[in-house]
Design an enzyme around this catalytic site. Structure first.
Site, short mmCIF file in Angstrom:
data_model
loop_
_atom_site.label_atom_id
_atom_site.label_comp_id
_atom_site.label_asym_id
_atom_site.label_seq_id
_atom_site.Cartn_x
_atom_site.Cartn_y
_atom_site.Cartn_z
N ASP A 171 15.94 -2.21 2.22
CA ASP A 171 17.27 -2.65 1.92
C ASP A 171 18.27 -3.04 2.89
OD1 ASP A 171 16.62 -0.50 -0.56
OD2 ASP A 171 17.17 -2.64 -1.00
N HIS A 215 13.98 7.10 3.86
CA HIS A 215 13.01 6.65 2.67
C HIS A 215 12.29 8.15 2.46
CE1 HIS A 215 9.86 4.73 0.51
NE2 HIS A 215 10.82 3.98 0.12
C1 SDX Z 1 14.57 2.14 -2.13
O1 SDX Z 1 11.04 5.39 -3.43
C2 SDX Z 1 10.91 4.06 -3.01
O2 SDX Z 1 9.82 3.73 -2.89
C3 SDX Z 1 12.23 3.44 -3.16
C4 SDX Z 1 12.01 1.74 -2.72
C5 SDX Z 1 11.30 1.05 -3.56
O3 SDX Z 1 10.84 0.04 -3.24
O4 SDX Z 1 11.09 1.30 -4.72
O5 SDX Z 1 11.53 1.86 -1.11
C6 SDX Z 1 13.62 1.13 -2.70
O6 SDX Z 1 15.11 2.92 -2.98
C7 SDX Z 1 14.66 2.12 -0.77
C8 SDX Z 1 15.75 3.44 -0.14
C9 SDX Z 1 16.94 2.64 -0.28
N1 SDX Z 1 17.93 3.84 -0.19
C10 SDX Z 1 19.05 3.91 0.81
O7 SDX Z 1 18.93 3.01 1.92
C11 SDX Z 1 20.10 4.69 0.72
C12 SDX Z 1 20.36 5.47 2.04
N2 SDX Z 1 19.04 6.46 2.27
C13 SDX Z 1 19.11 7.63 1.88
O8 SDX Z 1 19.99 7.86 0.30
C14 SDX Z 1 17.73 8.48 1.62
O9 SDX Z 1 17.13 8.20 2.95
C15 SDX Z 1 16.95 8.29 0.60
C16 SDX Z 1 17.31 8.59 -0.65
C17 SDX Z 1 16.23 6.87 0.63
C18 SDX Z 1 15.55 9.34 0.51
O10 SDX Z 1 16.39 10.51 0.94
P1 SDX Z 1 15.34 11.71 0.89
O11 SDX Z 1 13.76 11.50 1.21
O12 SDX Z 1 15.57 12.70 -0.37
O13 SDX Z 1 15.76 12.59 2.25
P2 SDX Z 1 16.89 13.60 2.41
O14 SDX Z 1 18.07 13.02 1.45
O15 SDX Z 1 16.31 14.82 2.10
O16 SDX Z 1 17.30 13.36 3.90
C19 SDX Z 1 16.63 14.23 4.61
C20 SDX Z 1 17.47 14.24 5.86
C21 SDX Z 1 19.04 14.87 5.44
O17 SDX Z 1 19.45 15.48 6.67
P3 SDX Z 1 19.36 17.06 6.77
O18 SDX Z 1 20.00 17.58 5.49
O19 SDX Z 1 18.03 17.29 6.88
O20 SDX Z 1 20.48 17.56 7.92
O21 SDX Z 1 18.14 12.98 6.36
C22 SDX Z 1 19.61 12.71 6.08
C23 SDX Z 1 19.85 13.70 5.22
O22 SDX Z 1 21.13 13.65 5.28
N3 SDX Z 1 19.53 11.24 5.50
C24 SDX Z 1 20.20 10.40 6.17
C25 SDX Z 1 19.93 9.16 5.40
N4 SDX Z 1 18.89 9.34 4.68
C26 SDX Z 1 18.63 10.58 4.78
N5 SDX Z 1 21.52 10.49 6.80
C27 SDX Z 1 22.32 9.40 7.02
N6 SDX Z 1 22.05 8.08 6.45
C28 SDX Z 1 20.98 8.08 5.48
N7 SDX Z 1 20.52 6.90 5.16
#
Ligand code: SDX
Length: 436
Positions: free
Chosen positions: A371, A313
């Site tokens: 989720d 998140h």
């Molecule tokens: C919702 O914003 C909100 O409040 C949204 C929400 C709401 O109520 O409105 O809470 C609802 O959208 C919840 C989130 C649902 N999405 C998912 O579950 C999809 C999977 N999650 C990711 O896509 C991700 O975690 C995000 C998009 C939610 C957040 O991503 P960020 O904050 O931009 O973090 P990032 O992509 O920069 O990740 C940081 C690191 C990265 O690795 P490095 O490059 O540092 O090595 O964490 C890794 C990412 O690759 N990473 C994950 C991951 N999420 C982040 N690796 C594996 N699985 C994941 N789910």
């Protein structure tokens, strides 16, 4: 917002003059550095794609403490609202700032109930879609289409229009979602019933048929109502920011909410519940719990582009409090339905345990979000996977509307118009075709 005694001073290593920037404090959470005059004073923009360090507005609706894993709607912890209130109480709270007393609750519930029908013409929109259209495509069309009907509530700058549009949207979203569902399975549309509560009425419109009496199951109604409460608002997330930016042009509330529906559809946002359940089903098909280790290895391999959907998140760097409540609801629903041995739920808990102990996830503070479990609950209730995000949109509509109305009600608001760092071609002349 309160001016802080502390100022921020921006200095430049090239000897350009320093500038002082005011700092403001909120009631809780990080202070903000006011950069509104930065461009005028320095000719420079700030740069923050994804807005990781940018407050787009000041708001008194929802507060998240990502480190503590805390979520407050108008100051009330989500755990207390999910336990002591229903969704319409939460709508009243988000819209007007206070929980209703008994009289206000009765009046508000009646007002919403009396707006649950949609214009009869709306059903003809459905016929333009293929039966197998994704429900979020249908919802984007239906919600935007509402601006073609309710002309007496489309002037966003008129407080009465904003109020009635808010009630109409909250009241009609369940009807529209149920219409999209019934259309997709070729069953007759079921009209709202004013003798049922908001969520029982939704379950009735979803699962009743004209052929026999349908009594909503109390445990499932309560679970659905809790899902609505947990998804109602969440600060300036992608879809809420979309609604604010869209509404800042002065467009009507229905069009602004339709923009929010479209944004929520994305798998990185509201589409994650559908993606999380599809992920669990795929692991189940490929061997279940025994194969979790292999799947986690894939997730950790950057080249695989595989993410653990339902994890991570932008703000929560701790357990999403909604995920905890959703996991509880999972237990309740599966037990009520005699599905406590549901393999998918067992797989989800195994996946969660492994991920929470794995250095990759711990180092990145990746925890289950709302989720991760919501899909299992909805599947157990009988909601089809491709309708999960439409349910999320139904619940989030009150948050979008409350945030939109808060913005429009702020006399200082302006149309949103971000700038950019231009890295393209400098000015150049068009050559005649023969010379290109
Ligand atoms: C919702 O914003 C909100 O409040 C949204 C929400 C709401 O109520 O409105 O809470 C609802 O959208 C919840 C989130 C649902 N999405 C998912 O579950 C999809 C999977 N999650 C990711 O896509 C991700 O975690 C995000 C998009 C939610 C957040 O991503 P960020 O904050 O931009 O973090 P990032 O992509 O920069 O990740 C940081 C690191 C990265 O690795 P490095 O490059 O540092 O090595 O964490 C890794 C990412 O690759 N990473 C994950 C991951 N999420 C982040 N690796 C594996 N699985 C994941 N789910």
């Amino acid at each position: 917002m309160t001016p802080s005694d502390v100022k921020a001073t921006l200095s430049f290593s090239d000897g350009s003059p320093n500038i002082d920037l005011p700092i403001y404090k909120g009631s809780v959470g990080p202070d903000v550095i006011d950069i509104r005059k930065l461009y005028a004073q320095t000719g420079k923009f700030t740069y923050d794609p994804g807005f990781l360090s940018t407050a787009s507005c000041n708001s008194s609706i929802t507060y998240i403490d990502g480190d503590k894993g805390e979520l407050l709607y108008r100051g009330y912890p989500i755990e207390q609202l999910a336990t002591n209130c229903d969704f319409l109480d939460t709508c009243h709270l988000l819209l007007y700032g206070e929980l209703p007393n008994a009289q206000k609750k009765a009046d508000f519930d009646k007002l919403v109930t009396n707006h649950t029908m949609v214009n009869e013409q709306m059903q003809f929109f459905l016929r333009g879609f293929r039966r197998d259209a994704h429900p979020m495509a249908v919802m984007t069309g239906l919600v935007g289409g509402m601006s073609a009907f309710y002309h007496d509530s489309t002037d966003i700058n008129n407080p009465e229009h904003r109020e009635i549009a808010a009630i109409r949207l909250i009241a009609k979203m369940p009807t529209l979602v149920a219409m999209a569902y019934k259309y997709s399975i070729g069953q007759p549309l079921i009209y709202p019933r004013n003798d049922l509560g908001y969520t029982a009425n939704f379950m009735h419109m979803m699962f009743a048929t004209p052929c026999e009496k349908y009594e909503p199951n109390e445990v499932l109604v309560r679970a659905m109502d809790r899902i609505f409460i947990l998804h109602a608002d969440h600060e300036q997330n992608a879809s809420t920011s979309t609604v604010r930016l869209c509404g800042s042009s002065g467009t009507n509330p229905f069009a602004a909410i339709a923009a929010g529906v479209a944004c929520l559809w994305g798998p990185a946002h509201g589409g994650a519940n559908e993606a999380a359940l599809n992920m669990l089903e795929e692991i189940q098909r490929n061997g279940g719990v025994e194969k979790v280790g292999e799947f986690i290895k894939q997730v950790k391999d950057k080249n695989s582009n595989v993410k653990l959907m339902g994890f991570g998140h932008r703000v929560y760097k701790n357990y999403d409090p909604r995920a905890k409540l959703m996991r509880e609801t999972c237990h309740e629903v599966l037990n009520a339905l005699g599905l406590h041995d549901d393999p998918l739920f067992k797989l989800a808990m195994a996946l969660e345990k492994i991920a929470l102990e794995d250095e990759y996830f711990v180092a990145r503070k990746l925890y289950p979000n709302v989720d991760f479990y919501s899909g299992i609950v909805q599947r157990a209730i009988g909601i089809p996977v491709n309708l999960f995000t439409a349910i999320f949109a139904l619940a989030r509509t009150v948050g979008w509307i409350a945030q939109l109305n808060e913005m429009i009600g702020d006399p200082e608001y302006k149309i949103g118009r971000p700038r950019q760092l231009f890295v393209g071609s400098n000015s150049r002349d068009v050559k005649p075709l023969a010379q290109r």
